[in-house]
Write an enzyme that holds these catalytic residues in place. Structure first.
Site, PDB file in Angstrom:
ATOM      1  N   SER A  15       0.830  -1.216   0.000  1.00  0.00           N
ATOM      2  CA  SER A  15       0.000   0.000   0.000  1.00  0.00           C
ATOM      3  C   SER A  15       0.861   1.262   0.000  1.00  0.00           C
ATOM      4  CB  SER A  15      -0.982   0.004   1.181  1.00  0.00           C
ATOM      5  OG  SER A  15      -0.322   0.220   2.400  1.00  0.00           O
ATOM      6  N   ASN A  16       2.032   1.228   0.628  1.00  0.00           N
ATOM      7  CA  ASN A  16       2.930   2.395   0.548  1.00  0.00           C
ATOM      8  C   ASN A  16       3.475   2.555  -0.867  1.00  0.00           C
ATOM      9  OD1 ASN A  16       3.432   3.939   3.140  1.00  0.00           O
ATOM     10  ND2 ASN A  16       3.465   1.806   3.867  1.00  0.00           N
ATOM     11  N   ARG A  68      23.107 -14.324   2.444  1.00  0.00           N
ATOM     12  CA  ARG A  68      22.437 -13.023   2.289  1.00  0.00           C
ATOM     13  C   ARG A  68      23.080 -12.192   1.190  1.00  0.00           C
ATOM     14  NH1 ARG A  68      18.854 -11.086   6.130  1.00  0.00           N
ATOM     15  NH2 ARG A  68      18.626 -12.472   7.884  1.00  0.00           N
ATOM     16  N   ASN A 110      13.505   4.294   3.998  1.00  0.00           N
ATOM     17  CA  ASN A 110      12.601   3.269   4.543  1.00  0.00           C
ATOM     18  C   ASN A 110      11.454   3.950   5.272  1.00  0.00           C
ATOM     19  OD1 ASN A 110      11.775   0.592   5.411  1.00  0.00           O
ATOM     20  ND2 ASN A 110      12.556   1.132   7.447  1.00  0.00           N
ATOM     21  N   HIS A 112       8.775   3.354   8.426  1.00  0.00           N
ATOM     22  CA  HIS A 112       8.621   2.515   9.615  1.00  0.00           C
ATOM     23  C   HIS A 112       7.397   2.981  10.405  1.00  0.00           C
ATOM     24  CE1 HIS A 112       9.844  -0.220  12.767  1.00  0.00           C
ATOM     25  NE2 HIS A 112       9.535   0.733  13.634  1.00  0.00           N
ATOM     26  N   ASP A 146      22.470  -0.174  10.905  1.00  0.00           N
ATOM     27  CA  ASP A 146      21.661  -0.556  12.064  1.00  0.00           C
ATOM     28  C   ASP A 146      20.181  -0.525  11.705  1.00  0.00           C
ATOM     29  OD1 ASP A 146      23.805  -0.983  13.681  1.00  0.00           O
ATOM     30  OD2 ASP A 146      23.735   1.011  14.626  1.00  0.00           O
TER      31      ASP A 146
HETATM   32  C1  GAR Z   1       3.935  -0.671   6.626  1.00  0.00           C
HETATM   33  O1  GAR Z   1       3.155  -0.358   7.752  1.00  0.00           O
HETATM   34  C2  GAR Z   1       5.392  -0.366   6.888  1.00  0.00           C
HETATM   35  O2  GAR Z   1       5.584   0.791   7.665  1.00  0.00           O
HETATM   36  C3  GAR Z   1       5.823  -1.596   7.629  1.00  0.00           C
HETATM   37  O3  GAR Z   1       5.207  -2.662   6.938  1.00  0.00           O
HETATM   38  C4  GAR Z   1       3.973  -2.195   6.395  1.00  0.00           C
HETATM   39  C5  GAR Z   1       3.927  -2.550   4.935  1.00  0.00           C
HETATM   40  O4  GAR Z   1       2.652  -2.264   4.406  1.00  0.00           O
HETATM   41  N1  GAR Z   1       7.247  -1.732   7.661  1.00  0.00           N
HETATM   42  C6  GAR Z   1       7.925  -2.217   8.696  1.00  0.00           C
HETATM   43  O5  GAR Z   1       7.391  -2.616   9.703  1.00  0.00           O
HETATM   44  C7  GAR Z   1       9.436  -2.265   8.489  1.00  0.00           C
HETATM   45  N2  GAR Z   1      10.093  -2.362   9.752  1.00  0.00           N
HETATM   46  P1  GAR Z   1       2.455  -2.052   2.853  1.00  0.00           P
HETATM   47  O6  GAR Z   1       3.009  -3.300   2.168  1.00  0.00           O
HETATM   48  O7  GAR Z   1       0.960  -1.970   2.685  1.00  0.00           O
HETATM   49  O8  GAR Z   1       3.159  -0.811   2.457  1.00  0.00           O
END
Ligand code: GAR
Length: 195
Positions: A15-16, A68, A110, A112, A146
């Site tokens: 969704s992002n 990785r 990123n 978060h 980190d």
């Molecule tokens: C979002 O809430 C993002 O902030 C989170 O995963 C979700 C992905 O949603 N990310 C983390 O937690 C990373 N540490 P999306 O696939 O609908 O964008």
């Protein structure tokens, strides 16, 4: 105006990523979404990217076992093949090695779901509720080796309501994510020049 070529890395619904794709439709937006890459075959966001005519790639991390760096070399090869300038992690649930992070220093961001540095890691909404937090939110930041650290680009706070569950709070935070991620990408994709 030359638009920066952006790759969005996802693992799930995306969704992002969709919010970034929508923003990039504006003619004056300084970035175009040139690639959506998933480490999970069939991730929901891939279909949405394809429906928008965006190139997609899947690099399935399970094919690389515990190696990785081999996984990341395959990701890097896709980024180079698509001449990417900026990488946006958007729910990309792989921890990156310093090798890949160093290649994209200052060019990888990123999102978060918390007001960093509070609640790094997973289950941010449940942890905020358990603490009795009255404010929660979302952060876009530069990626450094980190986890969930690195300079903050934008944050948006949301209130925690008395009857919130992790789900209702998460929805409020996600709406904030969809506002700040396109704005943060606009900021770092914009080249400021002295007249
Ligand atoms: C979002 O809430 C993002 O902030 C989170 O995963 C979700 C992905 O949603 N990310 C983390 O937690 C990373 N540490 P999306 O696939 O609908 O964008």
């Amino acid at each position: 105006m030359s638009r920066k070529r952006v790759a969005v890395l996802i693992s799930g619904r995306g969704s992002n990523m969709a919010a970034l794709v929508e923003a990039a439709k504006a003619p004056d937006y300084p970035a175009e979404i040139a690639l959506v890459l998933s480490n999970v075959p069939g991730a929901g966001g891939l279909a949405l990217a394809e429906a928008n005519g965006i190139a997609t790639a899947t690099v399935d991390h399970t094919r690389f076992g515990k190696d990785r760096e081999a996984f990341e070399r395959a990701v890097q090869a896709e980024l180079e093949a698509h001449r990417i300038d900026i990488v946006c992690l958007a729910g990309f649930l792989r921890i990156l090695t310093p090798w890949l992070v160093a290649k994209w220093e200052g060019q990888m961001i990123n999102i978060h779901p918390s007001l960093l540095p509070a609640y790094k890691g997973l289950d941010t909404h449940a942890r905020a509720l358990a603490d009795g937090a009255t404010t929660h939110g979302a952060t876009v930041h530069f990626v450094v080796p980190d986890l969930d650290a690195g300079p903050v680009i934008l944050q948006e706070a949301v209130p925690v309501l008395a009857d919130d569950t992790a789900e209702t709070l998460g929805r409020r935070v996600l709406a904030a994510e969809h506002r700040i991620y396109p704005e943060a990408l606009r900021m770092i994709a914009t080249e400021y020049r002295l007249a």
